[in-house]
Design a protein around this motif. Structure first.
Motif, mmCIF file in Angstrom:
data_model
loop_
_atom_site.group_PDB
_atom_site.id
_atom_site.type_symbol
_atom_site.label_atom_id
_atom_site.label_comp_id
_atom_site.label_asym_id
_atom_site.label_seq_id
_atom_site.Cartn_x
_atom_site.Cartn_y
_atom_site.Cartn_z
ATOM 1 N N VAL A 23 0.861 -1.181 0.000
ATOM 2 C CA VAL A 23 0.000 0.000 0.000
ATOM 3 C C VAL A 23 0.897 1.230 0.000
ATOM 4 C CG1 VAL A 23 -1.819 1.269 1.198
ATOM 5 C CG2 VAL A 23 -1.783 -1.240 1.287
ATOM 6 N N LEU A 24 0.663 2.125 -0.947
ATOM 7 C CA LEU A 24 1.448 3.354 -1.050
ATOM 8 C C LEU A 24 0.487 4.501 -1.280
ATOM 9 C CD1 LEU A 24 4.192 4.782 -1.174
ATOM 10 C CD2 LEU A 24 4.333 4.178 -3.574
ATOM 11 N N GLY A 25 0.294 5.338 -0.263
ATOM 12 C CA GLY A 25 -0.671 6.420 -0.351
ATOM 13 C C GLY A 25 -2.079 5.862 -0.487
ATOM 14 N N ASP A 26 -2.771 6.308 -1.511
ATOM 15 C CA ASP A 26 -4.146 5.854 -1.745
ATOM 16 C C ASP A 26 -4.210 4.653 -2.682
ATOM 17 O OD1 ASP A 26 -5.132 7.923 -0.157
ATOM 18 O OD2 ASP A 26 -5.178 9.330 -1.860
ATOM 19 N N ASP A 27 -3.065 4.132 -3.068
ATOM 20 C CA ASP A 27 -3.030 3.046 -4.050
ATOM 21 C C ASP A 27 -2.666 1.730 -3.370
ATOM 22 O OD1 ASP A 27 -3.315 1.924 -6.506
ATOM 23 O OD2 ASP A 27 -1.578 2.894 -7.423
ATOM 24 N N ALA A 61 11.844 6.841 -7.331
ATOM 25 C CA ALA A 61 11.273 6.842 -5.989
ATOM 26 C C ALA A 61 10.357 5.629 -5.840
ATOM 27 C CB ALA A 61 10.492 8.134 -5.757
ATOM 28 N N ASN A 62 10.031 5.291 -4.607
ATOM 29 C CA ASN A 62 9.147 4.155 -4.361
ATOM 30 C C ASN A 62 7.825 4.339 -5.098
ATOM 31 O OD1 ASN A 62 11.127 3.263 -2.649
ATOM 32 N ND2 ASN A 62 9.827 3.111 -0.843
ATOM 33 N N SER A 63 7.367 3.288 -5.741
ATOM 34 C CA SER A 63 6.073 3.278 -6.406
ATOM 35 C C SER A 63 5.642 1.836 -6.579
ATOM 36 C CB SER A 63 6.145 3.966 -7.774
ATOM 37 O OG SER A 63 6.929 3.195 -8.683
ATOM 38 N N PHE A 216 3.065 -1.211 4.160
ATOM 39 C CA PHE A 216 2.648 0.172 3.931
ATOM 40 C C PHE A 216 3.915 1.009 3.750
ATOM 41 C CE2 PHE A 216 -0.906 -1.778 6.005
ATOM 42 C CZ PHE A 216 -2.028 -1.144 5.498
ATOM 43 N N MET A 217 4.046 1.606 2.569
ATOM 44 C CA MET A 217 5.211 2.434 2.272
ATOM 45 C C MET A 217 4.837 3.903 2.342
ATOM 46 S SD MET A 217 6.967 0.547 -0.997
ATOM 47 C CE MET A 217 7.676 -1.098 -0.870
#
Length: 499
Positions: A23-27, A61-63, A216-217
């Protein structure tokens, strides 16, 4: 495809297809999506000419696309070579010269530096475009003993070395800690703050997705954001350098925050203070000290929860499949309480340094990894970390090779000698302090601009001390780092901060 990282993802995609993997932000990326997306990436790379053993470099960057590219590369039989997105074109060129990647992927923010390094970047948007589509069938069956990643590490040499791990070593690390620590079992919710280009970020991704956890990143560490995420998402596992725990505890909102979901909190890279331990214990959380090293695969030890408060200076025992020794210079074992070099042995240790048999032979001897760190084992076999033998500065959890910074500084006109040592820093724990010598004082601002152009920003000295006299030397004629450390131990209190 037994005991490979893709086989672990495939297992969880079958068992828990709708559980979030990352999970990264809202994604959110579920395990089912993780497998299908990485399969499509693998098929694309193979169609574009990737062969087993080819390297794929990534500067981004992390994605979630980065996550899919990592697993897709491994599924196709390639080797991932993450590039620190803070690197300058010079540093990127040096890393690519060493690994000779087939392709270099970059996001929009860092493609310019990749191009300036002499490499043609492929946009990571190519990976985003594969997030949906038909299922891909991959004929290639990954080899459990094949290399899967080259992680650049800074140590005592001027140029970073590439630590190589295999499918088997990385899955062994995950299995090792699954036996040791049930708090990170399948379904656990893990907060990861490290960029994927670091050993911490990459290993955590492989470790926790192999175990079927949800990671969670955060794009970058912000204390308030991290605190609110722990509360909102009911995070169960959180590991970081002590400074990050301290920043969170310093928030006024910390006192009333609900952190009751945390079952595993670990800190390493610096000593955990009694004050910090007590701040978290008041909220029912025991911070457990760890010791580790990139070359051993990650964490080598973890303090048992029931002993962490009684002996905060200790790092615990080795994990289930981790052997520890502390030895004299002649290789004989130290008695309990005696200090010596820390040696480790585990199925999770590195295969070696990328195309560097000499350094590999110096580091791995008779099956034991020589850490270059000084420690002591007590009569129960519990490790206390004492100091580093390697000339390494750890700033905000990032390793800085003093030799690498010194090499760049001595390129500057007018500098005859330079030594870089660690200065205390309230924000990062340590920060580089450069001691320079030349026939005349130099333009410090111009020197820092030179360093900025050739070093990632976290490596650039924050303090510069000028010596009119030549720097002290040993009887052998080599510059004496211990003498410089002693002479300039308090220099940071009198020098202006140049960054």
């Amino acid at each position: 495809m037994a005991q490979t990282l893709p086989s672990a993802v495939a297992w969880w995609a079958r068992m828990r297809p709708d559980q979030p993997a990352v999970v990264l932000g809202d994604d959110t990326l579920t395990y089912g999506e993780y497998k299908s997306w990485s399969d499509r990436v693998a098929a694309m790379l193979i169609a574009d000419g990737l062969e087993p053993g080819d390297r794929i470099s990534i500067c981004a960057a992390n994605s979630l696309a980065y996550v899919a590219l990592i697993m897709g590369t491994i599924r196709a039989g390639g080797i991932v070579n993450p590039i620190n997105f803070r690197y300058t074109p010079r540093e990127i060129a040096e890393q690519c010269d060493a690994t000779q990647p087939r392709f270099v992927f970059a996001d929009a923010d860092f493609g310019k530096n990749v191009a300036a390094s002499g490499r043609k970047p492929r946009p990571i948007d190519d990976i985003d475009a594969l997030r949906s589509g038909h299922a891909a069938t991959i004929a290639h069956d990954p080899d459990p003993d094949a290399p899967v990643v080259i992680i650049a590490t800074s140590g005592s040499t001027a140029k970073p070395k590439g630590v190589v791990f295999t499918n088997r070593s990385m899955t062994a690390y995950a299995a090792n800690w699954a036996l040791e620590e049930t708090s990170s079992a399948a379904g656990a919710r893990v907060l990861s703050l490290a960029p994927l280009n670091t050993s911490a970020g990459f290993v955590q991704l492989m470790h926790y997705t192999t175990q079927g956890c949800t990671i969670f990143m955060l794009p970058k560490f912000e204390p308030m954001t991290a605190l609110r995420l722990i509360e909102r998402e009911r995070i169960t596992c959180f590991g970081a350098v002590p400074a990050f725990f301290e920043f969170i505890a310093a928030l006024p909102e910390f006192a009333n925050a609900d952190l009751s979901s945390l079952r595993l909190a670990t800190a390493g890279g610096a000593r955990v203070s009694r004050q910090l331990l007590e701040a978290y214990r008041a909220k029912g959380i025991i911070i457990r000290q760890i010791y580790g090293q990139t070359e051993i695969g990650g964490n080598a030890t973890m303090m048992p929860e029931h002993l962490a408060l009684d002996a905060p200076e200790k790092c615990g025992w080795g994990s289930v499949f981790m052997d520890l020794r502390v030895v004299h210079p002649d290789g004989s074992d130290c008695a309990p309480g005696e200090t010596g070099e820390i040696l480790m042995r585990s199925p999770s240790m590195m295969l070696g340094y990328w195309r560097n048999p000499e350094e590999t032979a110096r580091t791995i001897r008779n099956g034991w990894l020589h850490s270059g760190d000084i420690g002591a084992l007590d009569d129960q076999g519990m490790l206390t970390f004492i100091d580093r033998l390697k000339d390494l500065i750890i700033s905000g959890g990032l390793n800085i090779s003093a030799a690498e910074v010194e090499a760049v500084i001595t390129e500057f006109p007018g500098i005859v000698e330079a030594m870089v040592i660690a200065a205390p820093d309230t924000k990062f724990g340590e920060t580089p302090l450069a001691v320079i010598h030349g026939p005349a004082e130099i333009d410090v601002r111009a020197l820092i601009e030179h360093c900025d152009a050739n070093l990632a920003n976290y490596k650039v000295p924050r303090y510069v001390a000028y010596s009119r006299e030549p720097l002290p030397r040993l009887a052998t004629g080599k510059l004496s780092k211990p003498a410089v450390r002693a002479r300039y131990a308090d220099a940071y209190t009198q020098l202006p901060r140049v960054r």
